[in-house]
Motif scaffolding. Structure first.
Motif, PDB file in Angstrom:
ATOM      1  N   PRO A 224       9.728   4.852   2.117  1.00  0.00           N
ATOM      2  CA  PRO A 224       8.401   4.623   1.528  1.00  0.00           C
ATOM      3  C   PRO A 224       8.309   5.143   0.092  1.00  0.00           C
ATOM      4  O   PRO A 224       7.523   6.046  -0.210  1.00  0.00           O
ATOM      5  N   CYS A 225       9.132   4.572  -0.780  1.00  0.00           N
ATOM      6  CA  CYS A 225       9.130   4.991  -2.180  1.00  0.00           C
ATOM      7  C   CYS A 225       9.671   3.849  -3.028  1.00  0.00           C
ATOM      8  O   CYS A 225      10.209   2.868  -2.504  1.00  0.00           O
ATOM      9  N   HIS A 226       9.533   3.980  -4.336  1.00  0.00           N
ATOM     10  CA  HIS A 226       9.973   2.917  -5.230  1.00  0.00           C
ATOM     11  C   HIS A 226      11.459   2.637  -5.040  1.00  0.00           C
ATOM     12  O   HIS A 226      12.257   3.540  -4.782  1.00  0.00           O
ATOM     13  N   VAL A 227      11.828   1.368  -5.177  1.00  0.00           N
ATOM     14  CA  VAL A 227      13.190   0.955  -4.849  1.00  0.00           C
ATOM     15  C   VAL A 227      14.241   1.641  -5.712  1.00  0.00           C
ATOM     16  O   VAL A 227      15.396   1.793  -5.270  1.00  0.00           O
TER      17      VAL A 227
ATOM     18  N   ALA B 276       0.799  -1.226   0.000  1.00  0.00           N
ATOM     19  CA  ALA B 276       0.000   0.000   0.000  1.00  0.00           C
ATOM     20  C   ALA B 276       0.829   1.272   0.000  1.00  0.00           C
ATOM     21  O   ALA B 276       0.404   2.282  -0.556  1.00  0.00           O
ATOM     22  N   PHE B 277       1.996   1.241   0.643  1.00  0.00           N
ATOM     23  CA  PHE B 277       2.757   2.476   0.801  1.00  0.00           C
ATOM     24  C   PHE B 277       4.205   2.311   0.355  1.00  0.00           C
ATOM     25  O   PHE B 277       5.105   2.957   0.885  1.00  0.00           O
ATOM     26  N   GLU B 278       4.423   1.456  -0.629  1.00  0.00           N
ATOM     27  CA  GLU B 278       5.743   1.284  -1.257  1.00  0.00           C
ATOM     28  C   GLU B 278       6.838   0.921  -0.257  1.00  0.00           C
ATOM     29  O   GLU B 278       7.987   1.353  -0.375  1.00  0.00           O
ATOM     30  N   GLN B 279       6.497   0.073   0.729  1.00  0.00           N
ATOM     31  CA  GLN B 279       7.489  -0.266   1.746  1.00  0.00           C
ATOM     32  C   GLN B 279       7.821  -1.750   1.793  1.00  0.00           C
ATOM     33  O   GLN B 279       8.587  -2.179   2.662  1.00  0.00           O
ATOM     34  N   ASP B 280       7.277  -2.549   0.883  1.00  0.00           N
ATOM     35  CA  ASP B 280       7.418  -3.999   1.005  1.00  0.00           C
ATOM     36  C   ASP B 280       8.674  -4.525   0.326  1.00  0.00           C
ATOM     37  O   ASP B 280       9.304  -3.854  -0.489  1.00  0.00           O
ATOM     38  N   SER B 281       8.992  -5.755   0.660  1.00  0.00           N
ATOM     39  CA  SER B 281      10.237  -6.402   0.265  1.00  0.00           C
ATOM     40  C   SER B 281      10.267  -6.788  -1.205  1.00  0.00           C
ATOM     41  O   SER B 281       9.230  -6.891  -1.869  1.00  0.00           O
TER      42      SER B 281
END
Length: 456
Positions: free
Chosen positions: A272-275, A88-93
């Motif tokens: 919290p943003c794109h990798v 949801a907030f661009e924080q996942d692995s």
């Protein structure tokens, strides 16, 4: 044998006791991270819209929805919500090197939902997560991450395969059924990058991963009931690699199974943003600390970046936070003026911040031209010119959370407590201890609700 048949056999040959300890440690870290980011992600309007739908169609089950109190759904509906919350907030692995795979949203989230529905143990969850990573990461690697060049959102394509394996392991499918589950999952791949070129609609980016999580469970259940899927779904004519990828390497689908552990390539995000923005942001904050300058002292920012950044991640004046998170120049400008280690600083106010907007629009982005650098899609060379005329720079291909700079111990705990909000400290400590001692958890469903509460 086809790739899916080889992978299915591999899945059932692996026992948790024979998997290296460092692989199991990485699996625990990604499970901890996923619970945290899903709990944090539950608060947003787009997440709540998905949760309302999932509750309407999936009530009556025993699988929790992270971040919400007294909410139990069937596993498929819970996976839809939890997979979406995780992204949801661009924080996942994800995986490093990038392969268009997101293990938290499309493996951990659906695996947890199935595990709770079946009354599974922590060890069974961890085993399913590891085996699913080994399969999904290889599928992503074989794609050479080229599906996004054709306009597809890669984790929406690879995710159903990972979810299907995780669910299938927990459901104790046999090799034939697991292969069928992969074949079925392949017809559930979905996700378009239209949102990157639109004025609105980035909500669907989150939905892509929730739907992938849900789809894999559906595929595994259908396979268990006897539904067949094409055995050549991955490398065959009109299969995944041929249909979705502009270039691929089918040999990577089964390369080094059981000897090289893909799970060790899991990467946890720091911001919290794109990798693709992470190395630049971390370089910026390191240089600010090392050279003791403030945002007001910066005259100019130049960044050398990959072709993928230039084609997909340049939105200099985003219309909402979700677009902002996808834009490298905007995220770097944001990190200059706001503390990027605090996810709540990524909020609506940044869209009207004149300083951030001015820096985003003025920032120069060029393809890599500096020689003797082993650049990847995530690499960056940041050059900062100060008002004094001094120029400082930093090249990086790593950030805290990537495999060579893992986020562990106190750093992981601090992030988990930050992401899980202002709820009961006792409950958060219980979750932290339980997730770090997963082998001792006899029933995942016995853990209390972990409810997200905002700061007041």
């Amino acid at each position: 044998m086809t790739a899916s048949e080889i992978l299915a056999n591999f899945c059932l040959e692996q026992q948790l006791t024979s998997i290296p300890n460092d692989v199991k440690a990485m699996a625990k870290s990604v499970i901890v991270d996923t619970v945290g980011v899903a709990t944090y992600g539950s608060q947003f309007p787009w997440s709540q819209a998905i949760a309302k739908y999932a509750t309407a169609v999936g009530s009556g089950g025993s699988s929790r929805v992270f971040g919400m109190a007294n909410t139990r759904l069937n596993a498929s509906a819970a996976a839809l919500a939890n997979g979406s919350f995780t992204h949801a907030f661009e924080q996942d692995s994800l995986r490093k090197p990038g392969a268009g795979v997101h293990p938290g949203a499309t493996i951990v989230a659906p695996a947890w939902s199935v595990a709770e529905e079946l009354g599974a143990t922590g060890s069974e969850l961890m085993h399913a997560v590891i085996i699913a990573c080994e399969v999904m990461f290889r599928i992503g690697a074989a794609s050479l991450h080229t599906s996004e060049k054709k306009g597809f959102h890669a984790p929406g394509l690879t995710g159903p395969y990972g979810s299907a394996i995780a669910a299938g392991i927990l459901m104790k499918l046999n090799p034939s059924q697991l292969s069928a589950a992969l074949g079925i999952a392949g017809s559930m791949s979905a996700g378009l990058l239209a949102f990157t070129k639109a004025n609105k609609g980035a909500d669907v980016k989150r939905l892509h991963l929730g739907r992938a999580a849900e789809a894999g469970i559906v595929a595994a259940r259908l396979a268990k009931e006897g539904l067949e899927g094409p055995e050549n779904i991955l490398e065959g004519h009109f299969g995944f690699l041929e249909s979705y990828c502009s270039n691929s390497n089918p040999e990577l689908l089964t390369k080094d199974l059981g000897s090289a552990w893909e799970t060790q390539k899991i990467c946890l995000k720091a911001f919290p943003c794109h990798v693709t923005s992470h190395t630049t942001i971390e370089s910026l904050r390191i240089l600010m600390q090392e050279h003791s300058f403030t945002a007001a002292e910066v005259s100019k920012i130049d960044v050398e970046v990959s072709d993928k950044v230039l084609s997909h991640h340049v939105i200099r004046q985003p219309s909402d936070v979700k677009q902002a998170q996808y834009s490298l120049p905007f995220c770097v400008a944001w990190a200059l003026y706001r503390d990027p280690y605090q996810p709540e600083n990524m909020n609506e106010s940044i869209l009207t911040d004149a300083f951030i907007t001015k820096m985003s629009q003025a920032m120069t982005l060029t393809p890599f031209i500096t020689p003797n650098k082993n650049n990847t899609a995530w690499s960056s060379l940041l050059k900062i010119t100060l008002q004094s005329g001094k120029v400082i720079e930093r090249w990086s291909d790593e950030f805290t959370g990537s495999p060579t700079k893992p986020l562990t111990g106190a750093g992981l705990k601090n992030r988990f407590f930050q992401l899980t909000g202002q709820g009961s400290l006792v409950t958060k400590e219980l979750w932290w201890d339980s997730l770090n001692e997963l082998e001792q958890v006899s029933r995942l469903g016995s853990l209390p609700d972990l409810i997200y509460l905002k700061k007041v």
